[in-house]
Design a protein around this motif. Sequence first.
Motif, PDB file in Angstrom:
ATOM      1  N   GLN A   7       0.807  -1.202   0.042  1.00  0.00           N
ATOM      2  CA  GLN A   7       0.163  -0.106   0.086  1.00  0.00           C
ATOM      3  C   GLN A   7       0.861   1.269   0.028  1.00  0.00           C
ATOM      4  N   ALA A   8       1.951   1.248   0.809  1.00  0.00           N
ATOM      5  CA  ALA A   8       2.700   2.432   0.849  1.00  0.00           C
ATOM      6  C   ALA A   8       3.502   2.668  -0.312  1.00  0.00           C
ATOM      7  N   HIS A   9       3.881   1.831  -1.462  1.00  0.00           N
ATOM      8  CA  HIS A   9       4.342   2.327  -2.842  1.00  0.00           C
ATOM      9  C   HIS A   9       3.337   1.937  -3.968  1.00  0.00           C
ATOM     10  N   SER A  10       1.956   2.077  -3.661  1.00  0.00           N
ATOM     11  CA  SER A  10       1.039   1.896  -4.768  1.00  0.00           C
ATOM     12  C   SER A  10       0.906   3.151  -5.644  1.00  0.00           C
ATOM     13  N   GLY A  11       1.158   4.465  -5.067  1.00  0.00           N
ATOM     14  CA  GLY A  11       0.934   5.388  -5.792  1.00  0.00           C
ATOM     15  C   GLY A  11      -0.394   5.783  -5.886  1.00  0.00           C
ATOM     16  N   SER A  12      -1.240   5.239  -4.646  1.00  0.00           N
ATOM     17  CA  SER A  12      -2.644   5.760  -4.632  1.00  0.00           C
ATOM     18  C   SER A  12      -2.480   6.932  -3.984  1.00  0.00           C
ATOM     19  N   SER A  13      -3.603   7.800  -3.571  1.00  0.00           N
ATOM     20  CA  SER A  13      -3.857   8.782  -2.964  1.00  0.00           C
ATOM     21  C   SER A  13      -4.000   8.821  -1.512  1.00  0.00           C
ATOM     22  N   ALA A  14      -3.500   7.471  -0.961  1.00  0.00           N
ATOM     23  CA  ALA A  14      -3.731   7.387   0.678  1.00  0.00           C
ATOM     24  C   ALA A  14      -2.381   8.172   1.064  1.00  0.00           C
ATOM     25  N   PRO A  15      -2.344   8.605   2.566  1.00  0.00           N
ATOM     26  CA  PRO A  15      -1.570   9.390   3.096  1.00  0.00           C
ATOM     27  C   PRO A  15      -0.152   8.482   3.102  1.00  0.00           C
ATOM     28  N   ALA A  93      17.853   5.904  -2.146  1.00  0.00           N
ATOM     29  CA  ALA A  93      17.207   7.075  -1.824  1.00  0.00           C
ATOM     30  C   ALA A  93      17.485   7.430  -0.321  1.00  0.00           C
ATOM     31  N   THR A  94      17.671   6.425   0.525  1.00  0.00           N
ATOM     32  CA  THR A  94      17.758   6.648   1.763  1.00  0.00           C
ATOM     33  C   THR A  94      19.135   7.022   2.081  1.00  0.00           C
ATOM     34  N   ALA A  95      20.157   6.504   1.345  1.00  0.00           N
ATOM     35  CA  ALA A  95      21.532   6.942   1.561  1.00  0.00           C
ATOM     36  C   ALA A  95      21.604   8.516   1.267  1.00  0.00           C
ATOM     37  N   LYS A  96      21.029   8.758   0.250  1.00  0.00           N
ATOM     38  CA  LYS A  96      21.190  10.216  -0.230  1.00  0.00           C
ATOM     39  C   LYS A  96      20.379  11.095   0.780  1.00  0.00           C
ATOM     40  N   ALA A  97      19.329  10.792   1.254  1.00  0.00           N
ATOM     41  CA  ALA A  97      18.575  11.667   2.479  1.00  0.00           C
ATOM     42  C   ALA A  97      19.297  11.576   3.692  1.00  0.00           C
ATOM     43  N   LEU A  98      20.037  10.558   3.926  1.00  0.00           N
ATOM     44  CA  LEU A  98      21.099  10.532   5.153  1.00  0.00           C
ATOM     45  C   LEU A  98      22.285  11.432   4.901  1.00  0.00           C
ATOM     46  N   PHE A 140       9.740   7.345  -0.808  1.00  0.00           N
ATOM     47  CA  PHE A 140       9.884   6.157   0.188  1.00  0.00           C
ATOM     48  C   PHE A 140       9.670   6.824   1.642  1.00  0.00           C
ATOM     49  N   SER A 141       9.756   6.115   2.759  1.00  0.00           N
ATOM     50  CA  SER A 141       9.505   6.325   4.141  1.00  0.00           C
ATOM     51  C   SER A 141      10.188   5.359   4.911  1.00  0.00           C
ATOM     52  N   THR A 142      10.827   5.816   6.134  1.00  0.00           N
ATOM     53  CA  THR A 142      11.424   4.978   7.205  1.00  0.00           C
ATOM     54  C   THR A 142      10.193   4.262   7.645  1.00  0.00           C
ATOM     55  N   GLY A 143       9.234   4.629   7.718  1.00  0.00           N
ATOM     56  CA  GLY A 143       7.940   3.800   8.226  1.00  0.00           C
ATOM     57  C   GLY A 143       7.575   2.566   7.184  1.00  0.00           C
ATOM     58  N   ALA A 144       8.187   2.319   6.193  1.00  0.00           N
ATOM     59  CA  ALA A 144       8.007   0.961   5.418  1.00  0.00           C
ATOM     60  C   ALA A 144       8.969   0.508   4.859  1.00  0.00           C
ATOM     61  N   VAL A 145       9.340  -0.576   4.711  1.00  0.00           N
ATOM     62  CA  VAL A 145      10.408  -1.409   3.927  1.00  0.00           C
ATOM     63  C   VAL A 145       9.800  -1.748   2.851  1.00  0.00           C
TER      64      VAL A 145
END
Length: 186
Positions: A7-15, A93-98, A140-145
């Motif tokens: 769900q986290a990466h489905s591209g939907s309009s979900a938060p 993307a996480t490495a870049k954000a770090l 991406f988010s640290t809240g989902a792998v």
Amino acid sequence: MLATSAQAHSGSSAPPPPGIQIPSLTHGQMAVIARYRSDILDLARRQTVTDPTFRRLYNHGNLQFTYCLWGLMPGSLRDEASPFNECSHAYLATAKALLTHMATMPSAEHDAKALISDIDADMVRSGASWILCQFSGERFSTGAVVEPRWRDIFAHLPSLAVFLVTMAALVAAAWSIFGAPRTRAA
């Protein structure tokens, strides 16, 4: 967890999932960040004064890298059809954000900004921002792998070959340890 990841990466309009939001990378940027990932992590390991954001990004990047089988699967960086391409986008993307976060930390600011400058110059030389794929716009988010698309391994020949060779090696090792008939000395 699978439902959350999908769900986290489905591209939907979900938060977005809870956690630190991580901007996406283009496919070309991903290749450049991959070349500098060890430098980014080396700089991160040298930090003695950190904050919760730093630790979340650092730990999430390492967890995501492990889920991607340590970047060892063939085509995980360059082949958009690879079942490991999306999770590779996530750990890079996480490495870049770090690295971006370390540029705001007093103890790492100088080294992080120098590394960002090197990476930026490399991206310009390689035209990295122009190379896109289906995961280039994904946040991406640290809240989902992001897990590899395991069921797609059977349709991706390089990944299937690695999987089959690994399984054959494990079976051969198990056979040599547990299954080979033992002869007794008379």
